[in-house]
Each structure stands twice: as structure tokens, then as C-alpha cells.
Write a protein that holds these residues in place. Structure first.
Motif, short mmCIF file in Angstrom:
data_model
loop_
_atom_site.label_atom_id
_atom_site.label_comp_id
_atom_site.label_asym_id
_atom_site.label_seq_id
_atom_site.Cartn_x
_atom_site.Cartn_y
_atom_site.Cartn_z
N UNK A 64 0.82 -1.20 0.00
CA UNK A 64 0.00 0.00 0.00
C UNK A 64 0.85 1.25 0.00
N UNK A 65 0.25 2.35 -0.43
CA UNK A 65 0.97 3.61 -0.59
C UNK A 65 0.19 4.74 0.08
N UNK A 66 0.77 5.32 1.11
CA UNK A 66 0.22 6.53 1.74
C UNK A 66 1.01 7.69 1.16
N UNK A 67 0.42 8.43 0.24
CA UNK A 67 1.14 9.50 -0.44
C UNK A 67 0.58 10.86 -0.05
N UNK A 68 1.34 11.90 -0.41
CA UNK A 68 0.94 13.28 -0.14
C UNK A 68 0.60 13.46 1.34
N UNK A 69 1.44 12.88 2.20
CA UNK A 69 1.25 12.97 3.65
C UNK A 69 -0.13 12.48 4.09
N UNK A 71 -2.97 12.15 2.03
CA UNK A 71 -4.15 12.64 1.30
C UNK A 71 -4.63 11.66 0.22
N UNK A 72 -3.72 10.82 -0.26
CA UNK A 72 -4.09 9.89 -1.33
C UNK A 72 -3.45 8.54 -1.03
N UNK A 73 -4.29 7.55 -0.71
CA UNK A 73 -3.82 6.23 -0.28
C UNK A 73 -4.38 5.17 -1.23
N UNK A 74 -3.53 4.26 -1.67
CA UNK A 74 -3.97 3.27 -2.65
C UNK A 74 -3.12 2.01 -2.59
N UNK A 75 -3.67 0.94 -3.13
CA UNK A 75 -2.92 -0.31 -3.33
C UNK A 75 -2.62 -0.41 -4.82
N UNK A 76 -2.06 -1.53 -5.22
CA UNK A 76 -1.80 -1.74 -6.65
C UNK A 76 -3.11 -1.79 -7.43
N UNK A 77 -4.21 -2.13 -6.74
CA UNK A 77 -5.48 -2.36 -7.44
C UNK A 77 -6.51 -1.26 -7.27
N UNK A 79 -8.02 2.61 -5.04
CA UNK A 79 -7.87 3.75 -4.14
C UNK A 79 -8.52 3.39 -2.81
N UNK A 80 -7.81 3.59 -1.71
CA UNK A 80 -8.33 3.29 -0.38
C UNK A 80 -8.92 4.53 0.27
N UNK A 189 -3.60 8.84 9.70
CA UNK A 189 -4.92 8.45 9.19
C UNK A 189 -4.77 7.43 8.06
N UNK A 190 -3.76 7.63 7.22
CA UNK A 190 -3.48 6.66 6.17
C UNK A 190 -3.17 5.30 6.74
N UNK A 191 -2.41 5.28 7.84
CA UNK A 191 -2.12 4.01 8.51
C UNK A 191 -3.42 3.35 8.95
#
Length: 261
Positions: A64-69, A71-77, A79-80, A189-191
Motif C-alpha cells: 500500500x501507498x500513503x502518499x501526499x502525507x 491525502x491519497x492512499x492506494x494499493x496496486x489495485x 484507491x483506499x 490516518x493513512x495508517x
């Protein structure tokens, strides 16, 4: 020490996984992270970078990717989670840029645009190799999903700006700039979003960081690791201070906690 029960590990990128000297993730760290996955431990990045800045970690298949501190969280498949700055808040910022211009990068889902660039922006790009985006008219951002704004201002101006953009917060890891983002979307929050998604308890988490924008995340997880090259504020709240990024501190800490077999 006893081996903690860890099911998820979150990593900052710049200064943690990626060296400011080589601008790469060392092969030792790549191998270690893949071993964690083989052992059933999920790995995530938690970064201020946007999706367009993740090429530097392309050799690691993160869960998983928690990006932009945050604001935008997603997996390979899929958007979370996503959280963007309200239109009226962007209007306030654009008005401020007209009154007292300073370089500002508006980050959308797949890229960033600056109102203008100067030596400060170039200095940060020399460190991150991630801020070479174009500059020009930014009026169109009012009609875009803007997840974060990279504002090249000092702490005094930062406080003045946040007093007007009341539904936003900021995160700073370098004296030249701060990231302005909407309230609610943070690394911690992403966590939580990913823990819910993968059904993992907060007590089973660990995080690595080096900068001021990592402090809240490190306070949030069960086990916090500060890089040897990290800021003193980060080291003070860490459960363990490891070696620097250029000494493969991530690997050192994983061995310290007996997470690598």
C-alpha cells in the motif's frame, strides 16, 4: 529484546528508504523488505511524495501507498482513501499568491504544477530529484482535485496562512518549504485506513521516519524507529534510533527487532 508481533511496517521515503546522496534505495534494503513480505509482514510507504514521485521505489512491490502525507492512499489495485483541499481554501491561497507571491506547487493525483520557480524550488529538487515540474498559470487548480500544496514560506508566514485556511494543516521537513494539506488526511490516518482494509491491529505496527512530518505517525504506531540522520524531534519520540539511511539503518533496525530471519 523480545520479538514484537508485527504485521505491518510503514516507511517514509526521503531520508529513510532513499538516500539524499545516491537518490536510491540500497539493494540491501530492497532485499530486506522483500524478505519481510515473504514472512507475511505487509509493507507500506508513508510519504509526502505524490504518485508521480514513486519511481524511486519501483523495485519494491509495496502492499500500500500513503502518499501526499496521507491525502491519497492506494494499493496496486484500488484507491483506499483520498482527501483534497476545498475550493474556497484554494481561492484563499491563490489570493495570497497575488498579494505576496511565493513559489507554490499544487499537487494533483498524477502531477504537480508551480505558479513559478526560483532557486528555492531548484534547491529542493536537487535533494529529492522529485520537484522538476513545470510552472505557469495555476488558476485552473480551482477546478481540480488538489491534495496538497508545496508552499515555499517560512514558519511565520506558514502560521499566517493557516490562520486563513482554517480547514488545512501543514507539515514541514525542510526549512525552505511546508506542505499544506486538508485536515483529516494525515500519515497516521493513512495508517488507520490500511489497518482497517487489511484487518490489522494498531498494536501490530511499526514505522520508520526521519523528518518533522513523521513525528505524528511515529507516535501513532506501536513501535517507532528514527533514522540516525533524522531530526532530534524524531529521535526523541522513537523507541529505537537506528543507523543513517546511508548505513542501511532500516536493515539494522529490522535485525534489532528480530524481524528478519
Amino acid at each position: 529484546m523480545d520479538t514484537p508481533s508485527i504485521k505491518a511496517v510503514f516507511f517514509d521515503i526521503d531520508g529513510t528508504l532513499v538516500s539524499f546522496k545516491t537518490h536510491k534505495v540500497s539493494s540491501c534494503v530492497v532485499t530486506a523488505l522483500k524478505k519481510l513480505q515473504k514472512q507475511g509482514i505487509k509493507i507500506f510507504v508513508a510519504t509526502g511524495r505524490g504518485k508521480d514521485g514513486l519511481a524511486v521505489i519501483k523495485d519494491i512491490p509495496f502492499d500500500g501507498y500513503i502518499t501526499l502525507n496521507g491525502q491519497f492512499c492506494f494499493t496496486q489495485e484500488r484507491i483506499i482513501y483520498e482527501n483534497f483541499i476545498a475550493r474556497n481554501e484554494l481561492a484563499i491561497l491563490l489570493d495570497e499568491l497575488k498579494k505576496e507571491p511565493f513559489p507554490c506547487g499544487f499537487t494533483m493525483k498524477n502531477g504537480k504544477v508551480f505558479n513559478y520557480r526560483d532557486q528555492r524550488v531548484d534547491a529542493i529538487h536537487a535533494i529529492t530529484h522529485n520537484d522538476n515540474q513545470p510552472a505557469g498559470d495555476v488558476s485552473h487548480v480551482l477546478d481540480e482535485k488538489v491534495y496538497q500544496c508545496m508552499c515555499f514560506i517560512d514558519e511565520k508566514k506558514e502560521k499566517q496562512l493557516l490562520a486563513k485556511m482554517k480547514n488545512c494543516t501543514s507539515g514541514r521537513w525542510h526549512p525552505l518549504f511546508t506542505d499544506i494539506s486538508p485536515l483529516g488526511g494525515t500519515k497516521q490516518n493513512g495508517i488507520d485506513q490500511f489497518l482497517k482494509y487489511y484487518d490489522i491491529d494498531l498494536s501490530e505496527t511499526m514505522a520508520f521516519g526521519d523528518g518533522g512530518n513523521d513525528v505524528a505517525m511515529l507516535k501513532h504506531v506501536a513501535y517507532a524507529v528514527a533514522m540516525g540522520n533524522g531530526e532530534e524531534a524524531v529521535k526523541e519520540i522513537a523507541d529505537y534510533v537506528t543507523d543513517s539511511v546511508d548505513e542501511d539503518g532500516v536493515v539494522t533496525a529490522l535485525h534489532h527487532f528480530h524481524l528478519l530471519s
